[in-house]
Structures are given as C-alpha cells and as structure tokens.
Design a protein around this motif. Structure first.
Motif, short mmCIF file in Angstrom:
data_model
loop_
_atom_site.label_atom_id
_atom_site.label_comp_id
_atom_site.label_asym_id
_atom_site.label_seq_id
_atom_site.Cartn_x
_atom_site.Cartn_y
_atom_site.Cartn_z
N GLY A 193 0.81 -1.22 0.00
CA GLY A 193 0.00 0.00 0.00
C GLY A 193 0.84 1.26 0.00
N GLY A 194 1.95 1.24 0.72
CA GLY A 194 2.83 2.39 0.74
C GLY A 194 3.48 2.63 -0.60
N ILE A 195 3.97 1.57 -1.24
CA ILE A 195 4.61 1.72 -2.54
C ILE A 195 3.58 2.11 -3.59
CG2 ILE A 195 6.00 0.59 -4.32
CD1 ILE A 195 7.17 -1.18 -2.20
N ALA A 196 2.35 1.64 -3.44
CA ALA A 196 1.29 2.03 -4.38
C ALA A 196 1.06 3.53 -4.34
CB ALA A 196 0.01 1.27 -4.06
N MET A 197 1.08 4.14 -3.15
CA MET A 197 0.92 5.59 -3.05
C MET A 197 2.12 6.31 -3.66
SD MET A 197 -0.82 6.28 0.65
CE MET A 197 0.43 5.33 1.52
N LEU A 198 3.31 5.79 -3.40
CA LEU A 198 4.53 6.38 -3.96
C LEU A 198 4.47 6.42 -5.48
CD1 LEU A 198 7.59 7.17 -3.91
CD2 LEU A 198 8.08 4.73 -3.74
N THR A 199 4.11 5.31 -6.10
CA THR A 199 4.08 5.24 -7.55
C THR A 199 2.89 6.02 -8.12
OG1 THR A 199 2.92 3.10 -7.37
CG2 THR A 199 5.31 3.05 -7.68
N ARG A 200 1.75 5.91 -7.46
CA ARG A 200 0.53 6.54 -7.97
C ARG A 200 0.70 8.06 -8.08
NH1 ARG A 200 -3.32 4.93 -3.99
NH2 ARG A 200 -3.33 2.91 -5.04
N THR A 201 1.28 8.67 -7.06
CA THR A 201 1.43 10.13 -7.11
C THR A 201 2.36 10.55 -8.24
OG1 THR A 201 3.16 9.96 -5.41
CG2 THR A 201 0.95 10.52 -4.67
N ALA A 202 3.42 9.78 -8.47
CA ALA A 202 4.36 10.13 -9.54
C ALA A 202 3.73 9.97 -10.91
CB ALA A 202 5.62 9.29 -9.42
N TYR A 203 3.01 8.86 -11.12
CA TYR A 203 2.38 8.63 -12.42
C TYR A 203 1.36 9.72 -12.74
CZ TYR A 203 4.21 3.84 -11.98
OH TYR A 203 5.02 2.74 -11.82
N GLU A 204 0.70 10.25 -11.69
CA GLU A 204 -0.37 11.23 -11.90
C GLU A 204 0.11 12.66 -11.73
OE1 GLU A 204 -3.92 10.32 -9.69
OE2 GLU A 204 -3.62 8.17 -9.90
#
Length: 482
Positions: A193-204
């Motif tokens: 879940g933590g890495i998902a937030m890390l990647t999600r913010t960068a992609y968006e």
C-alpha cells in the motif's frame, strides 16, 4: 511490449516546479527530485548495481527510500523492502532467500542487518548526477515484497512496472479524475500500500506527503494545512484520526480515503462521512499489487468491499472448483494486469497460486448481484491486527520452543482497537511450572515482532482436535475469555 520512462524525469520536463515530495519539513519539486534521484543513480552505479540486481532495505518511511526507489528503476534493479518491525531472526531467512547485491538500512536499524550500509549516508558528496535513465517494460520486475504463507514461511511476491502502472490507472478510473493528487503517506513503504501511493502520485503528477509513521495529530495537520486530497488508512487509524480532531469536519481540499486491512464497522464509516472524511472500503493483497476491489465513490455504503477495479476480474470458486453464482460463498480468485509475476525462486508456490491466469488468494468471500465483494475470511487462519497480517503457525513455532509448553495454538479474537488480536492457547508440559504472562511475552518478543505477540495466554488441559488430529480453531474461538 510498452516501455515507460521514469515519471520523475517526465515530471521534471513537463511540470518542473510542481511539488513531488514532502518529508520531515523538507520539500522537493519534480526538478529537485529528479536531480536527487540522479545522484542516487550515480551512487548505485559506483557500487556496481545495474539491471537485474537486487537491493534489500530496512527502513521506516524516509525520503531516502523514495530517492532509492526511483534510482533503482533507472538502472533496472529490483527493490526488496523488508519489514522494519521484524527481528533479526525473522529477517535473516528473507535475506538468505533473496541474496541481494546490496543491503541498506537506516542507521538505527543497522544492528538487525549486520551486512547493511547506512541508507542515509549512501550518497556521498563525490557522487555527481548520472545521466543514466533507462526505460522499463511492463514485465520489468520492480519490487520483491515478502509475504507469509499459511505455513509462515515468507515468500517474495515479484511485482512489475506493469503491475504498478495498471494498479494506478485502475484506481484513478474508479476514484475519478483529480488534478495532481496529494496522498498522505503514512502506510510504510515496505508494504504494498505504501509503494502504491509512492508510484501513484508520480504517475499522476501529484505529491506524496510522506510521514515517518502514522500519528493522528500529524495526519490531521496535513489534512488541515498541507492540502492533502487522499489518504490510505485502516479502521484503527481512521478512528484515531476522528478522535484526535473531535470529529471536526475535514477541509474541502480533502477528497477521500481508502480503508483497507479488513472490514470497517459501519458506524465508524458513518461517523467519518459526518466529518467530511469520505471513506471507501477496499480489498486487496500484495500479490495483486494492492487494490482488487474498492467501493465506488457514488455508491459507497460501507457494507461491502466494493466492485473489482477496471481491468480487474474477480470470481468466487467453490470446493469442487466450480465458479459460484452471486450470493454463494467460496474462494476469491483474481485476474488482471495487477497480478504479480510470481514468487521469487518459488516455482511450486507460484504454480499453486497462479493457475490459468487466475490468482488463488485463499481468501473466502461472496459476490452480490451487483458484483460487490464481501470478504468473509482473510485466508486460512490469518489474523489481521491493525492492518498487519500474521499467521498462527509462526507464533506457535516460537511458543512450542518454550520448555514449559507442550502444545500451542493461536487464534484471532475481535478487538475494538486493533480489529483482531492473537490469543495463544497452551497445554503445559508435565513437570514444568507454568510461566506467567510477562515471561511468555518476553519469550515471544525475543523472536517475534511486537504485533505478533499474543494479547492473551490461556492454559488448557488439552487442545480441541478433529478426527485427523488437527486443532479445531473454530472451537478455540468460542472460548469465553472473560
């Protein structure tokens, strides 16, 4: 196969002055984050880290972990973030399994990994920016995340660049468009879940508002003063946020929160909505790169874990391997681009878990007529304590090593604060004095992380067993502990 450029480099080109990361009073724009990541690339290359290399880390949330993640992507290496709550005894088999080319740890955690280098000091003043910035294919491994199986032996789920990008797209499609989201990062970066937030913010093109750990007052300050738009919480942290702000409504800048880690009491969700904290229940697991189902914002009622995310399929399979109709219980299976590539060097476990493209979660649930999922059991015997998964077999193995314990069984019991806690049922060894609670807790803490230590120890004359000699945990769960 599609190839993808580093989103931090892309952000530095297209919106260089937009904020990408905040942590401990510091802030980085995409331009500044791109420059810092380039220095970390140079440090990795100086240590011989390139395509396919594995790098293990032991850290609580820290900006250095963010720099490292994106730098590893640029050289094609793989990150294995280890749970910072585990003991040296628990970490050792994971490191042995992974055989990493480099191990990094925060200085405070170095004693648990003797071979590690200090994470904070990894980049030296002599490391100038490296121009290396390779593209990644969908199939490129990005992370190995260790997750316990029903036997308690850790398995490393291999998640790819394509998994994280598909998860981000699917989540955004479900939640609705939001310009440059600002995610509160209180989930640990060693969890999916933590890495998902890390990647999600960068992609968006958004910003990760990273906190070292969850603190209700700090989270509320972020909601009130840092324009946080999204958060990922579990039931216990959601309740602590509301308690700390005395149910004061959140500002209009906040959009919604994803609530994972198990079912959330409907009254708590209603309380959150009254405080303008729009909370959506979600179901996910490491092997599916975080979310599988999530409530739709327009339909959320807190009674299910929602529908499958776009591009993700969920089915319920019965005991005979037949797909069940709506309303019938069975095993939850998942298919789609978010499903892991497999387990690290565990071919048999991979074949057992991934069959004909379907991920066999071993969780039990039911789909209703609208395709919404209700999770009935989080895997066989799994205990979910405050969002942390633990399995009885691992705790039992430690207890059985105690000289006064003849038999041991651990079962989960409901708890108002943590959702569920482990309770140990013990049969004494003949001729040995029964140790007290404090002694048993100390025994467990010498080998187990704190969240795995049983909340209670109950002595019995014998454990209930079925005709096959297996412990009947359903009988144990009926024990009156008062």
């Amino acid at each position: 196969m599609p190839v993808h450029a580093c989103p931090i480099r892309e952000g530095a080109r297209h919106h260089p002055d937009a904020e990408a990361l905040t942590f401990a009073g510091g802030a980085w724009t995409y331009r500044a984050l791109d420059a810092e990541v380039s220095r970390w690339v140079a440090a990795l290359e100086a240590h011989g880290i390139g395509a396919g290399a594995r790098v293990a880390t032991l850290a609580t949330n820290h900006a250095a972990s963010v720099f490292l993640y994106w730098a590893l992507g640029r050289v094609g290496a793989v990150l294995a973030p280890l749970n910072a709550r585990l003991t040296e005894a628990e970490l050792t088999p994971m490191v042995d399994d992974l055989q990493p080319q480099l191990i990094l740890a925060l200085e405070s955690l170095l004693p648990r990994l003797p071979a590690a280098l200090p994470l904070e000091a990894f980049v030296k003043p002599a490391h100038t920016a490296s121009e290396t910035c390779g593209a990644l294919e969908d199939a490129s491994p990005r992370v190995v995340l260790f997750t316990s199986g029903t036997t308690g032996r850790p398995k490393g789920a291999v998640l790819t660049e394509g998994n994280f990008r598909a998860s981000s797209r699917a989540s955004a499609a479900n939640l609705g468009a939001h310009p440059a989201p600002r995610w509160l990062g209180t989930l640990p970066l060693f969890h999916v879940g933590g890495i998902a937030m890390l990647t999600r913010t960068a992609y968006e093109g958004g910003c990760l508002v990273l906190h070292e750990r969850f603190d209700a007052d700090a989270a509320n300050r972020a909601f009130d003063t840092e324009r946080v738009s999204h958060a990922s919480l579990v039931a216990t942290t959601l309740e602590r946020v509301l308690d700390a702000r005395h149910d004061r409504p959140l500002p209009p800048s906040f959009a919604l929160a994803l609530i994972g880690g198990g079912p959330v009491p409907v009254p708590l969700l209603a309380r959150a909505r009254a405080a303008r904290l729009h909370a959506l229940q979600t179901y996910g697991l490491t092997e599916a790169c975080s979310q599988v189902t999530t409530e739709r914002p327009s339909e959320a009622d807190g009674r299910t874990a929602g529908v499958p995310l776009p591009s993700v399929e969920v089915r319920i399979v019965g005991a005979e391997g037949l797909v069940q109709e709506p309303g019938a219980e069975g095993d939850i299976e998942v298919r789609g681009p978010t499903v892991m590539a497999g387990y690290w060097q565990r071919q048999e476990a991979t074949r057992d878990t991934l069959r004909d493209g379907w991920l066999r979660t071993k969780d039990v649930g039911v789909l209703d007529g609208r395709g919404r999922l209700t999770v009935l059991s989080r895997r066989t015997d799994l205990i979910v304590r405050g969002g942390e998964n633990l399995y009885p077999a691992e705790v039992e193995a430690v207890l059985l090593n105690h000289p006064a314990v003849q038999e041991a069984a651990v079962a989960g019991f409901p708890d108002e604060r943590w959702g569920e806690v482990p309770v140990a049922f013990l049969v004494p060894r003949v001729g040995q004095e029964r140790p007290g609670r404090e002694a048993l807790e100390a025994w467990c803490r010498s080998s187990l992380a704190g969240f795995k230590v049983p909340a209670r120890f109950v002595w019995l004359d014998a454990l209930p067993r079925n005709a096959m000699g297996k412990v009947e945990r359903t009988v144990l769960r009926k024990q009156n502990l008062r």
